[in-house]
Design a protein around this motif. Structure first.
Motif, PDB file in Angstrom:
ATOM      1  N   ARG A 141     -16.566-135.231 108.716  1.00  0.00           N
ATOM      2  CA  ARG A 141     -15.625-135.106 109.841  1.00  0.00           C
ATOM      3  C   ARG A 141     -14.416-134.269 109.434  1.00  0.00           C
ATOM      4  O   ARG A 141     -13.986-133.368 110.158  1.00  0.00           O
ATOM      5  N   LEU A 142     -13.871-134.565 108.266  1.00  0.00           N
ATOM      6  CA  LEU A 142     -12.725-133.816 107.767  1.00  0.00           C
ATOM      7  C   LEU A 142     -13.090-132.347 107.531  1.00  0.00           C
ATOM      8  O   LEU A 142     -12.312-131.441 107.863  1.00  0.00           O
ATOM      9  N   GLN A 143     -14.270-132.100 106.994  1.00  0.00           N
ATOM     10  CA  GLN A 143     -14.720-130.722 106.761  1.00  0.00           C
ATOM     11  C   GLN A 143     -14.851-129.963 108.081  1.00  0.00           C
ATOM     12  O   GLN A 143     -14.472-128.789 108.163  1.00  0.00           O
ATOM     13  N   ARG A 144     -15.368-130.633 109.127  1.00  0.00           N
ATOM     14  CA  ARG A 144     -15.479-129.976 110.447  1.00  0.00           C
ATOM     15  C   ARG A 144     -14.090-129.633 110.986  1.00  0.00           C
ATOM     16  O   ARG A 144     -13.883-128.564 111.562  1.00  0.00           O
ATOM     17  N   MET A 145     -13.136-130.538 110.789  1.00  0.00           N
ATOM     18  CA  MET A 145     -11.766-130.281 111.252  1.00  0.00           C
ATOM     19  C   MET A 145     -11.184-129.065 110.536  1.00  0.00           C
ATOM     20  O   MET A 145     -10.563-128.199 111.166  1.00  0.00           O
ATOM     21  N   LEU A 146     -11.397-128.998 109.222  1.00  0.00           N
ATOM     22  CA  LEU A 146     -10.887-127.860 108.463  1.00  0.00           C
ATOM     23  C   LEU A 146     -11.570-126.563 108.870  1.00  0.00           C
ATOM     24  O   LEU A 146     -10.926-125.516 108.976  1.00  0.00           O
TER      25      LEU A 146
ATOM     26  N   GLU B 202     -17.031-139.585 106.848  1.00  0.00           N
ATOM     27  CA  GLU B 202     -15.625-139.198 106.979  1.00  0.00           C
ATOM     28  C   GLU B 202     -15.358-137.846 106.331  1.00  0.00           C
ATOM     29  O   GLU B 202     -14.570-137.045 106.835  1.00  0.00           O
TER      30      GLU B 202
ATOM     31  N   ALA C 228     -12.843-125.900 111.818  1.00  0.00           N
ATOM     32  CA  ALA C 228     -12.327-125.537 113.140  1.00  0.00           C
ATOM     33  C   ALA C 228     -10.942-124.919 113.014  1.00  0.00           C
ATOM     34  O   ALA C 228     -10.617-123.944 113.692  1.00  0.00           O
ATOM     35  N   TRP C 229     -10.130-125.458 112.137  1.00  0.00           N
ATOM     36  CA  TRP C 229      -8.787-124.936 111.921  1.00  0.00           C
ATOM     37  C   TRP C 229      -8.868-123.521 111.360  1.00  0.00           C
ATOM     38  O   TRP C 229      -8.158-122.633 111.787  1.00  0.00           O
TER      39      TRP C 229
END
Length: 107
Positions: free
Chosen positions: A95-100, A92, A102-103
């Motif tokens: 996943r959160l690091q990838r989202m950040l 998790e 990408a942002w």
């Protein structure tokens, strides 16, 4: 001239309607020591004292040390977020690091 640290301590203490005497009792400090922190230009409290002050004022150490004008509520929310993050399973977190990431790439 008061330091940013002193200004934050005084502002938060005032917001909580807490006297110097009350803060002194809660932190195990003298009233004169706290006055010095609030009013001197370059205070150098120990980490232990500052931790007690932060706890009594219901703020984080980061809020007191941070030079930016972040509200106490914002600092508390940030600390709660990081506590939750630390409890996440490794997958998790990734996943959160990838989202950040990408942002951040969008900017």
């Amino acid at each position: 001239m008061a330091s940013p640290l002193g200004e934050k301590i005084r502002a938060r203490r005032t917001e909580l309607k807490m006297s110097l005497d009350a803060l002194a009792v809660q932190t195990g400090s003298s009233k004169s020591y706290l006055w010095e922190l609030e009013n001197r230009d370059n205070p150098k409290p120990s980490a232990e004292k500052l931790s007690r002050i932060a706890e009594a004022l219901k703020v984080t150490l980061e809020f007191l040390w941070n030079a930016e004008d972040e509200s106490p509520d914002e600092a508390v929310k940030d600390e709660a977020f990081f506590r939750q993050y630390q409890k996440l399973p490794s997958a998790e977190k990734k996943r959160l690091q990838r989202m950040l990431d990408a942002w951040d790439d969008d900017e």
